[in-house]
Design an enzyme around this catalytic site. Structure first.
Site, PDB file in Angstrom:
ATOM      1  N   LYS A 242       0.804  -1.227   0.000  1.00  0.00           N
ATOM      2  CA  LYS A 242       0.000   0.000   0.000  1.00  0.00           C
ATOM      3  C   LYS A 242       0.836   1.276   0.000  1.00  0.00           C
ATOM      4  CE  LYS A 242      -4.416  -1.455   0.468  1.00  0.00           C
ATOM      5  NZ  LYS A 242      -5.564  -0.987  -0.336  1.00  0.00           N
TER       6      LYS A 242
ATOM      7  N   GLU B 218      -9.316 -13.705  -4.773  1.00  0.00           N
ATOM      8  CA  GLU B 218     -10.116 -13.156  -3.674  1.00  0.00           C
ATOM      9  C   GLU B 218     -10.404 -14.219  -2.621  1.00  0.00           C
ATOM     10  OE1 GLU B 218     -13.396  -9.954  -4.952  1.00  0.00           O
ATOM     11  OE2 GLU B 218     -13.701 -11.937  -5.824  1.00  0.00           O
TER      12      GLU B 218
ATOM     13  N   SER C  29      -8.781   1.613   8.596  1.00  0.00           N
ATOM     14  CA  SER C  29      -8.206   1.077   9.826  1.00  0.00           C
ATOM     15  C   SER C  29      -7.137   0.053   9.460  1.00  0.00           C
ATOM     16  CB  SER C  29      -9.285   0.428  10.685  1.00  0.00           C
ATOM     17  OG  SER C  29      -9.962  -0.553   9.941  1.00  0.00           O
TER      18      SER C  29
ATOM     19  N   SER D 247       1.149  -9.861  -0.679  1.00  0.00           N
ATOM     20  CA  SER D 247       0.805  -8.440  -0.575  1.00  0.00           C
ATOM     21  C   SER D 247       1.204  -7.757   0.727  1.00  0.00           C
ATOM     22  CB  SER D 247      -0.690  -8.243  -0.823  1.00  0.00           C
ATOM     23  OG  SER D 247      -1.441  -8.931   0.149  1.00  0.00           O
TER      24      SER D 247
ATOM     25  N   GLY E  74     -15.705 -13.544   0.025  1.00  0.00           N
ATOM     26  CA  GLY E  74     -15.828 -12.143  -0.401  1.00  0.00           C
ATOM     27  C   GLY E  74     -15.552 -11.991  -1.873  1.00  0.00           C
TER      28      GLY E  74
END
Lengths: 329, 329
Positions: free
Chosen positions: B57, B208, B82, B312, B212
């Site tokens: 990120k 995924e 969060s 990730s 979800g």
């Protein structure tokens, strides 16, 4: 700076590096701004937990086996170990197309026995309460003509381990301090030879578990001290005495031998999990613990320094690892 | 291969890579012969768990903030999160010398609130049962003139995330398959643009959590599907719907969207701890789980292929991590 009276030289480490080229992983050097902030220093972590079979031991094992004569290759290698040395010899033998026998206590963790077999070794189990390991090993070695490779007190093993220090310095350049996880002194002696050759001004320290300070006692008294099997979570550093070869190198080249306790090791393992996203075994955190939390005697001062740290390995049973993270010692 | 109708191009990713040079870590690519043996394929793991703040990120956040106008810089950035996006914006703002506000639910884990504050952000807590987050955020943004950066549906964010895929391909060369952990699709869309430009023959998949699968449903039906907040341990992939920008890119470039369940994620986390000595968060194992254990539908065939895998992130509370390793889900 080269000392002809020592059992290994910088040339031995260079030769080992050439043998390991393309065979061992050239492990990464990680840094962490959080770790730097906590230590008030610039820390460079050489990550041997990412080495093949999960620890630096592969370097020394392979360097030893790669120098076997054709006759030795034919008969293969034998080792006594229930730890990382076992897997190092098993994997090295497999890669070099030779047989290996690993002698392990029959109450060794099932996972370690299985992993050693998966690397292609023949595992021979013995009962440590009724059988003499040395005698059994000698008998097998004699019957099969196999060459015994000890875990640390062997020039080829020591030279191989030194390539970890060599690579670290090649990558990061000058260092004021080098801290090395210390059990029998194979890694420490090899890395000390590399460091003192390339960076004569660098202060090199071995770091032992507080409960198992056989090397510290020996280093400071000037003679080989033998202790009882130490009670520490650093299972890779439960040696009772230095080897005569590793001792000779360390006595000549180290600034000192330091210690850290098991609580510091667990806190270091947690820091690595939380901040550096790495699994390290308890022994693998010895050097990092000294840098980040200080040594048991408060002798080490890293403030403002460039500090190299060898993270020696990451082989720890996941359930036990989870328990240490959660409950500590 | 460039598609002018898409919201980002390969040139945007190259420009992001230049901005991130010397700021983001160029994360290592790890391999494991054990993982290869299990998958029957050659796997290349791009380790974004070793990225600054512990996840990819940072790439997108920094790429967005680095393009602020002088006026925007003066007022600073705001984000609702969060999770990893919060820390990415906080750290990026700090590095660029600007202020940031992160809006978090007041029942967010204390450790995440503290970590975000440590990165220099002002954290504003809201009560998710009585306050409207969007309204609160808009109010703060308006009052302070701050620029809101969404977690994935933003061209600069998507282009920044794509640099992970670019670096992977620069390092390992050709790939038959690229598997990417997928939440809102920021990482997936950026990496897909990089991969399809450099390797047009490479099949690119998002992966995924099974519970979800909003992106899979959307991809296959051809329209944006919205689902309830999914119950999965992959907390970074609990999105309810793709963004319109990420969807457009993924629809154009992906081969398919696959899913894996939470048991596969835990088993993958264990494998990473035991064999690869890495801590990964549940979401971070999505792509690796599909490669090593297969996807939920059994559609993916990696046998004999060269497979790139984006890992990730590694941000997981140590106590919860220990519990997952020990007890599973």
């Amino acid at each position: 700076m080269s000392n002809p009276s020592l059992p290994i030289s910088f040339a031995d480490i260079s030769a080992a590096a050439a043998r390991l080229q393309g065979v061992a992983h050239r492990t990464p050097v990680h840094t962490s701004s959080t770790a730097n902030a906590r230590a008030g220093a610039e820390l460079f972590f050489k990550c041997e937990n990412f080495q093949r079979m999960g620890a630096f031991k592969f370097r020394g094992g392979y360097n030893a086996l790669a120098q076997f004569s054709p006759e030795q290759r034919k008969a293969g290698a034998i080792a006594f170990s229930s730890g990382n040395h076992a897997q190092a010899i098993a994997l090295s033998a497999k890669l070099l197309g030779m047989q290996s026998v690993i002698v392990m206590p029959k109450d060794a963790p099932e996972a370690k026995i299985r992993a050693t077999r998966e690397y292609g070794a023949e595992v021979i189990l013995f009962d440590r309460y009724t059988q003499d390991r040395e005698a059994l090993g000698k008998q097998i070695a004699t019957e099969r003509g196999m060459t015994l490779i000890p875990p640390y007190n062997h020039a080829h093993v020591m030279a191989g381990q030194g390539t970890a220090g060599l690579e670290l310095i090649e990558e990061v350049g000058t260092l004021d301090i080098l801290l090395i996880c210390m059990g029998g002194g194979g890694l420490t002696s090899g890395c000390a030879v590399a460091a003192k050759h390339l960076l004569p001004q660098c202060d090199v320290y071995g770091v032992e578990p507080l409960a198992g300070n056989d090397f510290q006692q020996s280093f400071r008294s000037g003679q080989l001290v033998k202790i009882d099997v130490p009670r520490t979570i650093a299972d890779g550093a439960q040696t009772q005495s230095p080897g005569n070869l590793t001792y000779a190198v360390c006595k000549a080249l180290l600034k000192d031998v330091l210690t850290v306790d098991d609580h510091a090791l667990v806190n270091t393992m947690r820091f690595f999990a939380e901040r550096m996203k790495m699994v390290i075994e308890p022994t693998g955190g010895l050097a990092a613990a000294a840098a980040m939390l200080g040594d048991s005697e408060g002798k080490l001062d890293v403030k403002g320094k460039r500090v190299g740290i060898i993270v020696s390995g990451g082989n720890v049973d996941p359930a036990y690892y989870a328990q240490l993270l959660r409950d500590g010692v």
